[in-house]
Design a protein around this motif. Structure first.
Motif, short mmCIF file in Angstrom:
data_model
loop_
_atom_site.label_atom_id
_atom_site.label_comp_id
_atom_site.label_asym_id
_atom_site.label_seq_id
_atom_site.Cartn_x
_atom_site.Cartn_y
_atom_site.Cartn_z
N ARG A 188 0.80 -1.23 0.00
CA ARG A 188 0.00 0.00 0.00
C ARG A 188 0.83 1.28 0.00
NH1 ARG A 188 -4.11 -2.16 4.40
NH2 ARG A 188 -5.44 -3.38 3.03
N ALA A 189 2.00 1.26 0.58
CA ALA A 189 2.81 2.47 0.70
C ALA A 189 3.53 2.83 -0.60
CB ALA A 189 3.84 2.31 1.81
N TYR A 190 3.48 1.95 -1.58
CA TYR A 190 4.18 2.18 -2.85
C TYR A 190 3.30 2.97 -3.81
CZ TYR A 190 7.66 -1.03 -1.09
OH TYR A 190 8.63 -1.63 -0.33
N PRO A 191 3.91 3.65 -4.79
CA PRO A 191 3.13 4.42 -5.77
C PRO A 191 2.13 3.52 -6.52
CG PRO A 191 5.48 4.90 -6.00
CD PRO A 191 5.35 3.76 -5.02
N GLU A 192 1.06 4.13 -7.00
CA GLU A 192 0.01 3.38 -7.70
C GLU A 192 0.53 2.59 -8.88
OE1 GLU A 192 -3.99 4.70 -9.00
OE2 GLU A 192 -3.85 5.99 -7.21
N THR A 193 1.47 3.15 -9.63
CA THR A 193 1.99 2.44 -10.79
C THR A 193 2.69 1.14 -10.37
OG1 THR A 193 4.00 3.79 -10.70
CG2 THR A 193 2.29 4.49 -12.24
N VAL A 194 3.43 1.20 -9.28
CA VAL A 194 4.11 0.01 -8.76
C VAL A 194 3.07 -1.01 -8.28
CG1 VAL A 194 5.66 -0.84 -6.95
CG2 VAL A 194 6.20 1.28 -8.17
N GLU B 40 10.71 -6.63 -2.53
CA GLU B 40 10.61 -8.02 -3.00
C GLU B 40 10.11 -8.94 -1.89
OE1 GLU B 40 14.01 -7.74 -6.45
OE2 GLU B 40 14.61 -8.43 -4.46
N MET B 41 10.49 -8.66 -0.67
CA MET B 41 9.99 -9.46 0.45
C MET B 41 8.48 -9.27 0.59
SD MET B 41 9.15 -9.45 4.00
CE MET B 41 9.54 -7.76 4.25
N ARG B 42 7.99 -8.05 0.37
CA ARG B 42 6.56 -7.78 0.43
C ARG B 42 5.82 -8.50 -0.70
NH1 ARG B 42 4.88 -3.62 3.77
NH2 ARG B 42 6.55 -2.65 4.95
N LEU B 43 6.43 -8.56 -1.87
CA LEU B 43 5.85 -9.36 -2.96
C LEU B 43 5.78 -10.83 -2.55
CD1 LEU B 43 7.46 -8.13 -6.32
CD2 LEU B 43 5.03 -8.16 -5.73
N PHE B 44 6.87 -11.30 -1.96
CA PHE B 44 6.93 -12.69 -1.48
C PHE B 44 5.83 -12.97 -0.46
CE2 PHE B 44 8.50 -15.38 2.01
CZ PHE B 44 8.55 -16.60 1.35
N LEU B 45 5.63 -12.07 0.48
CA LEU B 45 4.60 -12.27 1.51
C LEU B 45 3.21 -12.36 0.89
CD1 LEU B 45 5.87 -9.85 4.27
CD2 LEU B 45 6.00 -12.35 4.25
N THR B 46 2.97 -11.53 -0.11
CA THR B 46 1.68 -11.58 -0.80
C THR B 46 1.51 -12.91 -1.50
OG1 THR B 46 1.82 -9.19 -1.10
CG2 THR B 46 0.18 -10.36 -2.41
#
Length: 175
Positions: A11-17, A155-161
């Motif tokens: 959520r804290a990342y820009p919308e495009t990301v 990348e860790m946040r991507l992994f958690l998702t």
């Protein structure tokens, strides 16, 4: 699953990301991307090895901070509470002196991840020994200890998702 639920960790990342991440997640491409970049899990699978790992990083970057009394993997730390690791300062009065103990606990999920993800969590928790808040000083210290801290955190946040959606794909012991 809605995009909002899907991107809880981003959520804290820009919308495009967020849109790019959502696309990768929906197309089930995250595991492949992370596996190509980080092929296997680390071999630090018990508290003794974890303590040695943490103390090596601490002695390199935070020599002047108070000693750690305990470092451990903790099965009670759960992603639902948005915690991946914790740091505690426990003060007790013994006689006329105030005794302080410091602990770092890392979620048991990190027993089966690539070493850079474990390193990122350890650096994060060690930084809290100096900076309690997530402020500019805190993140500067994290970057000092780990130059690609922010990329690894993403990348860790991507992994958690991906773990929430499909489970941990780093289940094989390291070679």
């Amino acid at each position: 699953m809605s995009d909002e639920t899907l991107l809880r960790y981003l959520r804290a990342y820009p919308e495009t990301v967020q849109h790019q991440a959502a696309s990768l997640l929906k197309e089930a491409k995250v595991a492949g991307y992370l596996r190509s970049k980080y092929p296997s899990a680390h071999s630090i699978n018990n508290d003794k090895l974890l303590r040695s790992y943490v103390m090596a990083i601490k002695s390199q970057y935070l020599k002047s901070t108070d000693p750690l009394n305990k470092v451990a993997f903790d099965a009670k730390i759960h992603l639902v509470h948005n915690a991946l690791g914790t740091h505690h300062r426990i003060s007790r009065q013994q006689g006329g002196k105030l005794k302080s103990q410091r602990e770092i606990r890392i979620s048991h999920l990190f027993k089966r991840v690539p070493e850079p993800f474990l390193n990122m969590i350890v650096v994060h928790e060690l930084a809290h020994l100096r900076e309690l808040e997530h402020n500019k000083s805190f993140y500067r210290l994290c970057e000092h200890m780990l130059s690609d801290y922010h990329q690894l955190e993403f990348e860790m946040r991507l992994f958690l998702t991906e773990v929430e959606l499909r489970g941990n794909f780093y289940t094989e012991p390291p070679q």
